[in-house]
Design a protein around this motif. Sequence first.
Motif, mmCIF file in Angstrom:
data_model
loop_
_atom_site.group_PDB
_atom_site.id
_atom_site.type_symbol
_atom_site.label_atom_id
_atom_site.label_comp_id
_atom_site.label_asym_id
_atom_site.label_seq_id
_atom_site.Cartn_x
_atom_site.Cartn_y
_atom_site.Cartn_z
ATOM 1 N N LEU A 193 29.897 34.235 65.705
ATOM 2 C CA LEU A 193 30.897 33.542 64.903
ATOM 3 C C LEU A 193 31.633 34.550 64.041
ATOM 4 C CD1 LEU A 193 32.055 30.814 63.821
ATOM 5 C CD2 LEU A 193 30.162 30.815 62.175
ATOM 6 N N GLU A 194 32.967 34.575 64.152
ATOM 7 C CA GLU A 194 33.787 35.464 63.327
ATOM 8 C C GLU A 194 35.039 34.746 62.846
ATOM 9 O OE1 GLU A 194 33.643 38.461 62.025
ATOM 10 O OE2 GLU A 194 31.713 39.076 62.868
ATOM 11 N N THR A 209 18.427 21.935 61.591
ATOM 12 C CA THR A 209 19.614 22.577 62.161
ATOM 13 C C THR A 209 19.251 23.038 63.576
ATOM 14 O OG1 THR A 209 18.968 24.675 61.125
ATOM 15 C CG2 THR A 209 20.536 23.304 59.931
ATOM 16 N N PRO A 210 19.197 22.113 64.532
ATOM 17 C CA PRO A 210 18.651 22.416 65.857
ATOM 18 C C PRO A 210 19.413 23.516 66.588
ATOM 19 C CG PRO A 210 19.765 20.276 65.832
ATOM 20 C CD PRO A 210 19.647 20.712 64.411
ATOM 21 N N SER A 211 18.655 24.483 67.081
ATOM 22 C CA SER A 211 19.206 25.621 67.845
ATOM 23 C C SER A 211 20.244 26.414 67.056
ATOM 24 C CB SER A 211 19.813 25.140 69.171
ATOM 25 O OG SER A 211 18.838 24.478 69.954
ATOM 26 N N VAL A 212 20.107 26.458 65.740
ATOM 27 C CA VAL A 212 21.073 27.192 64.917
ATOM 28 C C VAL A 212 21.043 28.675 65.290
ATOM 29 C CG1 VAL A 212 19.386 27.515 63.041
ATOM 30 C CG2 VAL A 212 21.844 27.642 62.551
ATOM 31 N N ASN A 213 22.232 29.261 65.366
ATOM 32 C CA ASN A 213 22.321 30.671 65.755
ATOM 33 C C ASN A 213 23.301 31.392 64.840
ATOM 34 O OD1 ASN A 213 22.528 33.154 67.063
ATOM 35 N ND2 ASN A 213 22.404 32.272 69.099
ATOM 36 N N GLY A 214 24.564 31.513 65.246
ATOM 37 C CA GLY A 214 25.523 32.310 64.496
ATOM 38 C C GLY A 214 25.760 31.796 63.088
ATOM 39 N N LEU A 215 25.795 32.733 62.122
ATOM 40 C CA LEU A 215 26.070 32.419 60.724
ATOM 41 C C LEU A 215 27.199 33.299 60.217
ATOM 42 C CD1 LEU A 215 22.469 32.370 59.149
ATOM 43 C CD2 LEU A 215 23.766 30.409 60.019
ATOM 44 N N LYS A 216 27.987 32.759 59.287
ATOM 45 C CA LYS A 216 29.001 33.571 58.620
ATOM 46 C C LYS A 216 29.346 32.928 57.285
ATOM 47 C CE LYS A 216 30.441 36.624 60.380
ATOM 48 N NZ LYS A 216 30.052 38.064 60.417
ATOM 49 N N TYR A 217 29.251 33.725 56.216
ATOM 50 C CA TYR A 217 29.695 33.264 54.899
ATOM 51 C C TYR A 217 31.163 33.632 54.753
ATOM 52 C CZ TYR A 217 29.888 32.393 49.909
ATOM 53 O OH TYR A 217 30.224 31.899 48.673
ATOM 54 N N SER A 218 32.003 32.632 54.455
ATOM 55 C CA SER A 218 33.440 32.867 54.376
ATOM 56 C C SER A 218 34.077 31.871 53.419
ATOM 57 C CB SER A 218 34.066 32.707 55.774
ATOM 58 O OG SER A 218 35.455 32.923 55.748
ATOM 59 N N GLY A 258 27.867 33.141 84.695
ATOM 60 C CA GLY A 258 27.349 33.625 85.967
ATOM 61 C C GLY A 258 27.685 35.072 86.262
ATOM 62 N N LYS A 259 28.546 35.679 85.425
ATOM 63 C CA LYS A 259 28.947 37.076 85.628
ATOM 64 C C LYS A 259 28.413 37.988 84.528
ATOM 65 C CE LYS A 259 33.239 35.673 87.913
ATOM 66 N NZ LYS A 259 34.734 35.714 87.850
ATOM 67 N N MET A 260 28.482 37.526 83.282
ATOM 68 C CA MET A 260 27.954 38.322 82.178
ATOM 69 C C MET A 260 27.717 37.405 80.986
ATOM 70 S SD MET A 260 31.163 40.448 80.555
ATOM 71 C CE MET A 260 32.102 39.734 79.192
ATOM 72 N N ASN A 261 26.950 37.903 80.034
ATOM 73 C CA ASN A 261 26.720 37.179 78.786
ATOM 74 C C ASN A 261 27.758 37.577 77.749
ATOM 75 O OD1 ASN A 261 23.535 38.035 79.733
ATOM 76 N ND2 ASN A 261 24.078 35.874 79.511
ATOM 77 N N THR A 262 27.963 36.689 76.797
ATOM 78 C CA THR A 262 28.851 36.963 75.666
ATOM 79 C C THR A 262 28.067 36.614 74.409
ATOM 80 O OG1 THR A 262 29.824 34.767 76.031
ATOM 81 C CG2 THR A 262 31.034 36.650 76.890
ATOM 82 N N ALA A 263 27.371 37.596 73.861
ATOM 83 C CA ALA A 263 26.462 37.360 72.741
ATOM 84 C C ALA A 263 27.206 37.465 71.407
ATOM 85 C CB ALA A 263 25.273 38.310 72.834
ATOM 86 N N ASP A 264 26.559 37.990 70.386
ATOM 87 C CA ASP A 264 27.055 37.942 69.001
ATOM 88 C C ASP A 264 28.120 39.010 68.758
ATOM 89 O OD1 ASP A 264 27.372 37.536 66.312
ATOM 90 O OD2 ASP A 264 25.386 38.257 65.758
ATOM 91 N N LEU A 265 29.364 38.580 68.661
ATOM 92 C CA LEU A 265 30.499 39.494 68.645
ATOM 93 C C LEU A 265 30.731 40.155 67.293
ATOM 94 C CD1 LEU A 265 33.932 37.662 68.411
ATOM 95 C CD2 LEU A 265 31.759 36.588 67.733
#
Length: 274
Positions: free
Chosen positions: A208-209, A164-173, A242-249
């Motif tokens: 991820l939400e 699962t290359p570069s896997v990041n956000g997870l959510k069980y739904s 280039g202005k800000m990051n948007t990480a894990d919401l």
Amino acid sequence: MTMKKLLFLALGACLSTTVFGQHQLMEIWETKDLPTPESVLYSAKNDLLYVSLIDGDAMGKDGKGGVAILNLDGTIKQKDWITEMDAPKGLALYQDLLYVADITSVWIIDVVTGNVVSKVEFPGAVMLNDVTIDDNGIVYVSDTRSGKIYQMRNNKPQVYLENTPSVNGLKYSNGHLYALVGPELWRIDANKKHSIVAKGFELGGDGLEPIGNNEFIVTCWGGLIYHVKADGSFDKLLDVRGKMNTADLGYHSQTNTLFIPTFNNNSVKAYRLQ
């Protein structure tokens, strides 16, 4: 309704709006002086926000990280609720326990007492990133650097899924595990078979939400936010590269509010999804 909640609902009337596609985001507040916030989690039971604070290098085992607590209007309830962590990232709640990914371990914290219940090391882990928990209390943790998803039962971790290359956000739904795998959103069934829900994000996915009706909000750390529709198509809600990051919401469904940790900008921003 309390005056605090009335203020929270009313703030959006006077702040900036960004329009992309069929939806728009309205910025309603920003809380500053939060050192390298990576993840925000809304707790419905306590009606507050948990925020992981790296406070340094994302891979640094320096004991500077922690977890803060914010109120829904953005005011800081407790900045140093949990301290002496390393580089905490993804957060998940199950009953009264908060699970926090921290490089090669997962911290388990009793949210009632604020006590650390356990710190579980994950053998072979490189950079644990996000956490989600299914209806039975089984914990899933992504390792972005090794491209693996771990599963933890009874505080005993093991590799659940590889490749699962570069896997990041997870959510069980709704009975499935969803994962952001690079620029794709995967749905993984109980037999570990995956299908691609959406692909083609301009950057690798981070947060991820689910927002109902098989739709999702996806953030990309580099400054992108997407709305993914049930058919797999998606609209860009925000582009602040280039202005800000948007990480894990985090997400508050009653008011359709997104809580975005800005990472290097050292703040959390709240946006109303309209």
